[in-house]
Design a protein around this motif. Structure first.
Motif, PDB file in Angstrom:
ATOM      1  N   VAL A 212      -1.546  -5.146 -11.636  1.00 16.30           N
ATOM      2  CA  VAL A 212      -0.421  -5.433 -10.851  1.00 16.30           C
ATOM      3  C   VAL A 212      -0.178  -6.766 -10.604  1.00 16.30           C
ATOM      4  CG1 VAL A 212       0.388  -5.026  -8.252  1.00 16.30           C
ATOM      5  CG2 VAL A 212      -1.177  -3.294  -9.312  1.00 16.30           C
TER       6      VAL A 212
ATOM      7  N   SER B 193      -4.007   1.581  -5.108  1.00 16.53           N
ATOM      8  CA  SER B 193      -3.867   1.977  -6.550  1.00 16.53           C
ATOM      9  C   SER B 193      -5.079   1.867  -7.108  1.00 16.53           C
ATOM     10  CB  SER B 193      -2.674   1.483  -7.533  1.00 16.53           C
ATOM     11  OG  SER B 193      -2.876   0.116  -7.666  1.00 16.53           O
TER      12      SER B 193
ATOM     13  N   ASP C  81       3.814   6.285  -5.365  1.00 13.63           N
ATOM     14  CA  ASP C  81       3.792   6.317  -6.662  1.00 13.63           C
ATOM     15  C   ASP C  81       2.435   7.414  -7.107  1.00 13.63           C
ATOM     16  OD1 ASP C  81       5.746   4.836  -7.925  1.00 13.63           O
ATOM     17  OD2 ASP C  81       4.531   2.983  -7.961  1.00 13.63           O
ATOM     18  N   LYS C  82       1.350   7.032  -6.227  1.00 17.05           N
ATOM     19  CA  LYS C  82       0.274   8.366  -6.463  1.00 17.05           C
ATOM     20  C   LYS C  82       0.777   9.664  -6.155  1.00 17.05           C
ATOM     21  CE  LYS C  82      -3.527   6.300  -4.074  1.00 17.05           C
ATOM     22  NZ  LYS C  82      -4.626   6.108  -3.705  1.00 17.05           N
TER      23      LYS C  82
ATOM     24  N   ALA D  92       2.389   1.912  -3.299  1.00 16.11           N
ATOM     25  CA  ALA D  92       1.301   2.571  -4.059  1.00 16.11           C
ATOM     26  C   ALA D  92       0.983   4.192  -4.048  1.00 16.11           C
ATOM     27  CB  ALA D  92       0.164   1.903  -4.103  1.00 16.11           C
TER      28      ALA D  92
ATOM     29  N   TYR E  39      -0.644  -3.308  -3.022  1.00 15.84           N
ATOM     30  CA  TYR E  39      -0.382  -2.064  -3.953  1.00 15.84           C
ATOM     31  C   TYR E  39      -1.593  -2.101  -4.874  1.00 15.84           C
ATOM     32  CZ  TYR E  39       1.778   0.641  -7.317  1.00 15.84           C
ATOM     33  OH  TYR E  39       2.184   1.856  -8.275  1.00 15.84           O
TER      34      TYR E  39
ATOM     35  N   ARG F 232       0.744  -1.146  -0.022  1.00 15.31           N
ATOM     36  CA  ARG F 232      -0.031  -0.046   0.094  1.00 15.31           C
ATOM     37  C   ARG F 232       0.872   1.194   0.039  1.00 15.31           C
ATOM     38  NH1 ARG F 232      -5.120   0.883   1.096  1.00 15.31           N
ATOM     39  NH2 ARG F 232      -6.672  -1.135   1.176  1.00 15.31           N
TER      40      ARG F 232
END
Ligand SMILES: O=P(O)(O)OC[C@H]1O[C@H](OP(=O)(O)OP(=O)(O)O)[C@H](O)[C@@H]1O
Ligand SMILES: NC(=O)CC[C@H](N)C(=O)O
Ligand code: SF4
Ligand SMILES: [Mg+2]
Length: 476
Positions: free
Chosen positions: A295, A313, A284-285, A281, A309, A278
């Motif tokens: 994924v 996401s 990345d977000k 993600a 993840y 998590r």
């Protein structure tokens, strides 16, 4: 001497293991067999079980998987209501029969058996001192030192163990069985896990709580850092042997080693892994990075992180890689050639799922880079258009001296290459690790050893520290 060879020439240390103990339960050997079976992922090199019929201790051990040494007939030979067992992690060298555990100590003062998980960092110094004073060792493992230390100390048995462990530095979670008593000990940093549960009128002790289900364990709890438990027919006595304690549980236990259904020091392993996914993600977000279609996790140990993840996401979680379940853990194979063959035999891409897709590939760790390089190639060969690798732990830059084979620095890809060079080596379109602070935030604890990620070791390293310093200087 072999002892040094184990540590330095082969670039190996004595690795992870699983310990299991049973006190006062009928057919203790069978229960131990089931318990060790649930701990088999912690070691496949050798196994052993010792039982006490209240009068004497008998021990049987052998190389390979548990099932290679034990069957119904052999288990029947091990009579008794107390037992202690061990599964040992494969290693190059150090595979002599004398090193297989439980380690038996036979003496006129009474026999005892020791099962140890971890690694004693001052083993060389202790052993030299004991040999100079006349001790004779059977094998080359650090665990034998524990038996010797206990044997030579004076006082009642609690006192003997208490005095013995004060000489030890490093990682140890061990169980000692006497004819009518059992002891469970954890080092003062709590580097290795050790839990206890009730079974009928007795108790079981295990490296991981996943082994309690199969034996109907209940009311489980963790042995605390610096704690010595005495288990006898009166119950459990808790003795705090160390004045200064802290919890520095090995982060790799959560990341890779332990089974997802185990809980260590109150944190479930699957949940921790999912939270690391998590967090990847979220990062990345926030960075607005990476557009992807699916994924994919790398079976087995990263599936939980990949689920995390995907949940965070909003991307679909897909089965892009399939594992041949008859191939064991590749990271723990002794040679690089075996590891590469292992990864090739073990993982295949699911062409229909990955073809034409931009993939977020989540794995729990990169040690040598063998797995990541192979699977990125696999996915691309199967038609994936982009592969973005996300790792649920920080880059491993330092060796472990506490019982995990993260090997010497020269084998660790992130000790030699920066992020961009590792990305290039594994031919990924992008690569991100979870930084130490973000991993702790994800796991919601700072009570972790993270030495292999940042070089800050929670104990003195004695001679091993000198060797490490030399290794780092030679790299310059
Ligand atoms: O960079 P490397 O040297 O390849 O090592 C890292 C890989 O090894 C481990 O998997 P492994 O195949 O050992 O076991 P698993 O099936 O439990 O994931 C780990 O989960 C990584 O996938
Ligand atoms: N490393 C382990 O956990 C196993 C215990 C011990 N170091 C051995 O060599 O057998
Ligand atoms: S150095 Fe790494 S592998 Fe070793 S005990 Fe610490 S966290 Fe675990
Ligand atoms: Mg893996």
């Amino acid at each position: 001497m072999l002892f040094e060879k184990d540590y330095f020439l082969t670039g190996k240390i004595n690795e992870e293991c699983g310990v299991f103990g049973v006190f006062n339960v009928k057919d203790a050997a069978s229960l131990t067999y089931f318990g060790l079976h649930a701990l088999q992922h912690r070691g496949q090199e050798a196994s052993g079980i010792a039982t006490s019929n209240k009068k004497e201790i008998k021990c049987i051990k052998g190389r390979g998987l548990l099932t290679e040494t034990f069957n119904n007939r052999v288990i029947k030979e091990l009579k008794g209501v107390h037992a202690v067992g061990h599964v040992r992690y494969s290693t190059a060298g150090g595979n002599e029969i004398e090193n297989i555990q439980p380690i038996m100590v036979r003496s006129h003062k009474g026999d005892f058996a020791v099962s140890h998980n971890g690694n004693i960092v001052n083993a060389k110094e202790l052993r030299e001192e004991m040999e100079n004073n006349g001790s004779i060792f059977q094998g080359t493992s650090d665990s034998e030192i524990i038996g010797h230390l206990i044997q030579r100390e004076q006082g009642d048995f609690v006192e003997k163990i208490r005095k013995a462990v004060l000489h030890l530095e490093g990682a140890f979670a061990f169980v000692v069985m006497r004819e009518n008593e059992m002891y469970a000990v954890r080092d003062h940093n709590g580097l290795r896990p050790l839990s206890v549960a009730k079974v009928d009128n007795g108790y079981v002790v295990s490296s991981e709580s996943c082994a309690f289900d199969i034996v109907n364990g209940r009311e489980e709890f963790d042995v605390l850092p610096g704690e010595l438990l005495k288990i006898d027919y009166n119950g459990i006595q808790h003795i705090q042997y160390a004045e200064k304690t802290q919890l520095k549980m090995c982060a790799m236990e959560y990341i890779y080693f332990s089974r997802p259904d185990s809980s260590i020091d109150g944190i479930n392993v699957h949940t921790a892994r999912k939270l690391s996914g998590r967090m990847l993600a979220k990062i990345d977000k926030e960075a607005g990075d990476v557009e992807a279609d699916i994924v994919v996790g790398v079976p087995d140990s990263s599936l939980s992180a990949a689920m995390g993840y995907a949940e965070e996401s909003g991307l679909p979680y897909e089965l892009g890689l399939i594992k041949n379940r008859y191939v064991g853990r590749t990271f723990i194979q002794p040679t690089q050639a075996q590891r590469e063959r292992g990864v090739r035999m073990k993982l295949s891409a699911v062409r229909d799922i990955v073809k034409g897709k931009r993939i977020i590939l989540v794995d729990d760790s990169i040690v040598r880079g063998t797995t990541s390089k192979r699977i990125v190639q696999l996915l691309k060969d199967a038609g994936a258009t982009e592969v973005h690798v996300r790792i649920g732990s920080p880059a491993i830059t330092h060796p472990c001296f506490y019982g995990v084979d993260t090997s010497s620095r020269k084998e660790l890809i992130s000790a030699r290459k920066n992020n961009e060079e590792v990305r290039d080596f594994i031919i990924a379109d992008s690569l991100k690790f979870l930084e130490v602070d973000k991993m702790m935030e994800a796991f919601e604890t700072e009570n972790l050893c993270v030495a292999c990620f940042n070089g800050v070791y929670p104990t003195d390293l004695f001679n091993l520290g000198v060797q490490l310093k030399e290794e780092i200087e030679n790299e310059r």
